[in-house]
Design a protein around this motif. Structure first.
Motif, PDB file in Angstrom:
ATOM      1  N   UNK A 141       0.840  -1.211   0.000  1.00 64.49           N
ATOM      2  CA  UNK A 141       0.000   0.000   0.000  1.00 64.49           C
ATOM      3  C   UNK A 141       0.870   1.254   0.000  1.00 64.49           C
ATOM      4  N   UNK A 142       1.942   1.251   0.771  1.00 65.74           N
ATOM      5  CA  UNK A 142       2.829   2.401   0.831  1.00 65.74           C
ATOM      6  C   UNK A 142       3.485   2.665  -0.522  1.00 65.74           C
ATOM      7  N   UNK A 143       3.841   1.602  -1.238  1.00 61.79           N
ATOM      8  CA  UNK A 143       4.512   1.743  -2.532  1.00 61.79           C
ATOM      9  C   UNK A 143       3.537   2.123  -3.639  1.00 61.79           C
ATOM     10  N   UNK A 144       2.383   1.451  -3.687  1.00 57.24           N
ATOM     11  CA  UNK A 144       1.488   1.594  -4.836  1.00 57.24           C
ATOM     12  C   UNK A 144       0.268   2.476  -4.585  1.00 57.24           C
ATOM     13  N   UNK A 145      -0.028   2.776  -3.308  1.00 56.94           N
ATOM     14  CA  UNK A 145      -1.120   3.679  -3.011  1.00 56.94           C
ATOM     15  C   UNK A 145      -2.481   3.020  -2.905  1.00 56.94           C
ATOM     16  N   UNK A 157      12.422  -1.783   1.001  1.00 54.30           N
ATOM     17  CA  UNK A 157      12.669  -1.531   2.422  1.00 54.30           C
ATOM     18  C   UNK A 157      12.570  -0.048   2.767  1.00 54.30           C
ATOM     19  N   UNK A 158      12.838   0.807   1.793  1.00 51.70           N
ATOM     20  CA  UNK A 158      12.719   2.241   2.064  1.00 51.70           C
ATOM     21  C   UNK A 158      11.290   2.617   2.418  1.00 51.70           C
ATOM     22  N   UNK A 159      10.327   1.980   1.764  1.00 48.26           N
ATOM     23  CA  UNK A 159       8.919   2.241   2.079  1.00 48.26           C
ATOM     24  C   UNK A 159       8.603   1.810   3.510  1.00 48.26           C
ATOM     25  N   UNK A 160       9.174   0.695   3.946  1.00 50.78           N
ATOM     26  CA  UNK A 160       8.987   0.248   5.323  1.00 50.78           C
ATOM     27  C   UNK A 160       9.621   1.239   6.294  1.00 50.78           C
ATOM     28  N   UNK A 161      10.781   1.739   5.966  1.00 46.70           N
ATOM     29  CA  UNK A 161      11.448   2.709   6.839  1.00 46.70           C
ATOM     30  C   UNK A 161      10.602   3.964   7.004  1.00 46.70           C
ATOM     31  N   UNK A 162       9.926   4.376   5.950  1.00 42.26           N
ATOM     32  CA  UNK A 162       9.030   5.540   6.039  1.00 42.26           C
ATOM     33  C   UNK A 162       7.901   5.265   7.022  1.00 42.26           C
ATOM     34  N   UNK A 163       7.321   4.079   6.949  1.00 41.92           N
ATOM     35  CA  UNK A 163       6.237   3.701   7.866  1.00 41.92           C
ATOM     36  C   UNK A 163       6.745   3.624   9.306  1.00 41.92           C
ATOM     37  N   UNK A 164       7.940   3.079   9.478  1.00 36.42           N
ATOM     38  CA  UNK A 164       8.531   2.967  10.817  1.00 36.42           C
ATOM     39  C   UNK A 164       8.719   4.355  11.429  1.00 36.42           C
ATOM     40  N   UNK A 165       9.284   5.263  10.663  1.00 35.28           N
ATOM     41  CA  UNK A 165       9.540   6.614  11.166  1.00 35.28           C
ATOM     42  C   UNK A 165       8.242   7.369  11.453  1.00 35.28           C
ATOM     43  N   UNK A 166       7.274   7.186  10.600  1.00 38.18           N
ATOM     44  CA  UNK A 166       6.018   7.921  10.742  1.00 38.18           C
ATOM     45  C   UNK A 166       5.189   7.447  11.929  1.00 38.18           C
TER      46      UNK A 166
END
Length: 384
Positions: free
Chosen positions: A215-219, A308-317
Motif C-alpha cells: 500500500x505504501x509503494x502503490x497507493x 525496504x525504504x517504504x517500510x522505513x518511512x512507515x517505521x519513522x512515521x
C-alpha cells in the motif's frame, strides 16, 4: 486449586493460551496461570492484562537436564506443587528432520519428567501438533485425501520417521501409562494470530507486513495479485485463529473424561476456505484490490526487500518496531501461500461431538490479529 502451566508462552499459541486462560471457560476456572518462556518477557511486553493469577517465568531451559529443570521450577514457579494442567506449545526449529525430532521430543520428555517430580496434582497434558501428522509436508509422496480426519492412519515410512509429532505422542502415551494424569493431542491447521515476540510460524504477520508495504509503494486502490499459483488460489484449507485454538486446548484439558486418554482433535475456524475467498478481503482491509495470481508476480520476500525504504518511512512515521521485517520468516509465509497449493481441509466432527462449538469467520481472525499487532507497534494504523 487448578494451576495451568503453559510451555512456550511467548509463541503464537502460548500467548493465546495465556490470554484465554484468565477468562475461558470462566474467569474462575484457574486459580493460577504460569507461562514459561526461555526468553525474558514481562506482561506489559507481552501485551497481556495484569492479573494476580498470571505470571511469566523465564530462564527455564528445557534443553537442560531433568534435575536442573526441576530445581529451576522449584525456585521460579510459585505453588509449583499445584500444577494441574500442562499445555505444551514449546518448539525449537532445526535444519533437518532427525534433529528436529530428537530435540523437540526431548524437550517434551524433560518437561514432563520435571513436572511429575515437582507437582502432586497433575491431571491433564495437552500436546499441540498440526497438519504435518497428515503428511502435508509430503503430499506427492504419501497422498493427502481431505477432509482430514483424526482416525486416519499415520503416513507410511520412510516419511513417518520424519514426523516428530508421532514421537511426542508416543512418548506421552508411554509416560502416562498407569498414572493419575492423562493427555490429549490438538491439531490446528495454519495458525492465524499475534505474538509480541519474533515468531517463525506467523503467517498472518507476514501477510500484513507485505500488504502494508504494498500500500505504501502503490497507493490506495492498487491491485495486489495473490502471490501464488492459480490452482493454489482455489485450493481448500482450514485456517485456525489462535483464540479458537487456545479455547479448544483448554476445553480438552478440562473435559478429560471425553477428551483424555490420548484423544486427538482437529481444530479450525469452523469453515473451509480458499485464498480466492479470503485474499480480496484481506487486501481490502489495507485499501487495496486483491485479485488472483498474475504472471511473473515477484515473491513476497523479494518485493519487501526491494522496497525496504517504504517500510522505513512507515517505521519513522508511526514509531514501529523496525526489525520485524528482517525477523519475519518469509520462507514460512511463502510455504503456506504458495507451496501448500493442494486441498487439505479438516473434518471437525470429533471436536463437535465432544461439545466444542467455538468458531469464527476466518477473515475476522486476521483482522483481530492485526489489531493486536498495531497495539504492539508491529503494523501501522489502518490507512485512510
Amino acid at each position: 486449586m487448578s494451576h495451568a502451566l503453559v510451555l512456550g508462552a511467548s509463541g503464537i499459541s502460548g500467548w493465546a493460551l495465556l490470554n484465554q486462560l484468565t477468562v475461558y471457560p470462566a474467569p474462575n476456572t484457574f486459580s493460577r496461570i504460569t507461562g514459561l518462556s526461555n526468553r525474558p518477557l514481562t506482561l506489559d511486553q507481552a501485551q497481556l492484562s495484569a492479573d494476580p493469577r498470571l505470571s511469566l517465568v523465564s530462564g527455564i531451559d528445557l534443553t537442560k537436564s531433568v534435575s536442573e529443570v526441576v530445581q529451576l521450577l522449584k525456585e521460579k514457579v510459585e505453588d509449583v506443587q499445584s500444577i494441574s494442567h500442562v499445555f505444551f506449545a514449546a518448539y525449537i526449529q532445526t535444519g533437518d528432520f532427525e534433529s528436529l525430532k530428537e530435540i523437540n521430543t526431548d524437550l517434551l520428555r524433560v518437561a514432563m519428567e520435571a513436572v511429575e517430580q515437582v507437582s502432586i496434582r497433575l491431571e491433564s497434558v495437552v500436546l499441540q501438533t498440526g497438519g504435518k501428522g497428515y503428511g502435508l509436508e509430503f503430499p506427492k509422496e504419501v497422498g493427502v485425501h481431505p477432509p482430514l480426519r483424526e482416525d486416519m492412519p499415520r503416513i507410511p515410512e520412510p516419511y513417518a520417521s520424519k514426523i516428530f509429532y508421532y514421537a511426542q505422542y508416543d512418548l506421552l502415551a508411554k509416560m502416562s501409562e498407569g498414572k493419575s494424569w492423562t493427555f490429549s493431542e490438538v491439531r490446528p491447521d495454519g495458525i492465524v494470530g499475534f505474538t509480541p515476540t519474533s515468531n517463525a510460524m506467523n503467517m498472518s504477520q507476514g501477510i500484513a507486513l507485505y500488504l502494508s508495504i504494498y500500500r505504501q509503494v502503490h497507493g490506495k486502490g492498487a491491485v495486489v495479485p495473490f502471490p501464488g499459483q492459480e490452482h493454489g488460489y482455489h485450493s481448500t484449507h482450514s485456517d485456525t485463529f489462535q483464540d479458537v485454538l487456545a479455547k479448544m486446548e483448554i476445553y480438552v484439558a478440562t473435559h478429560i473424561q471425553d477428551c483424555g486418554n490420548g484423544g486427538v482433535f482437529n481444530i479450525a475456524d469452523g469453515q473451509t476456505v480458499t485464498w480466492a475467498q479470503v485474499w480480496p478481503k484481506l487486501a481490502e482491509h489495507f485499501g487495496l484490490k486483491g485479485q488472483g495470481p498474475m504472471p511473473k508476480t515477484v515473491t513476497m520476500e523479494k518485493f519487501v526487500k526491494d522496497n525496504l525504504r517504504a517500510w522505513e518511512v512507515l517505521v519513522d512515521k508511526h514509531g514501529l518496531k523496525a526489525k520485524v521485517v528482517d525477523e519475519q520468516n518469509w520462507g514460512h509465509v511463502h510455504f503456506m501461500l504458495v507451496q501448500f497449493d493442494f486441498d487439505r481441509q479438516y473434518d471437525l466432527s470429533r471436536s463437535r461431538e465432544v461439545g466444542f462449538k467455538e468458531e469464527i469467520d476466518t477473515v475476522e481472525g486476521y483482522f483481530i490479529s492485526w489489531e493486536r499487532m498495531r497495539a504492539a507497534k508491529i503494523l501501522p494504523p489502518v490507512p485512510a
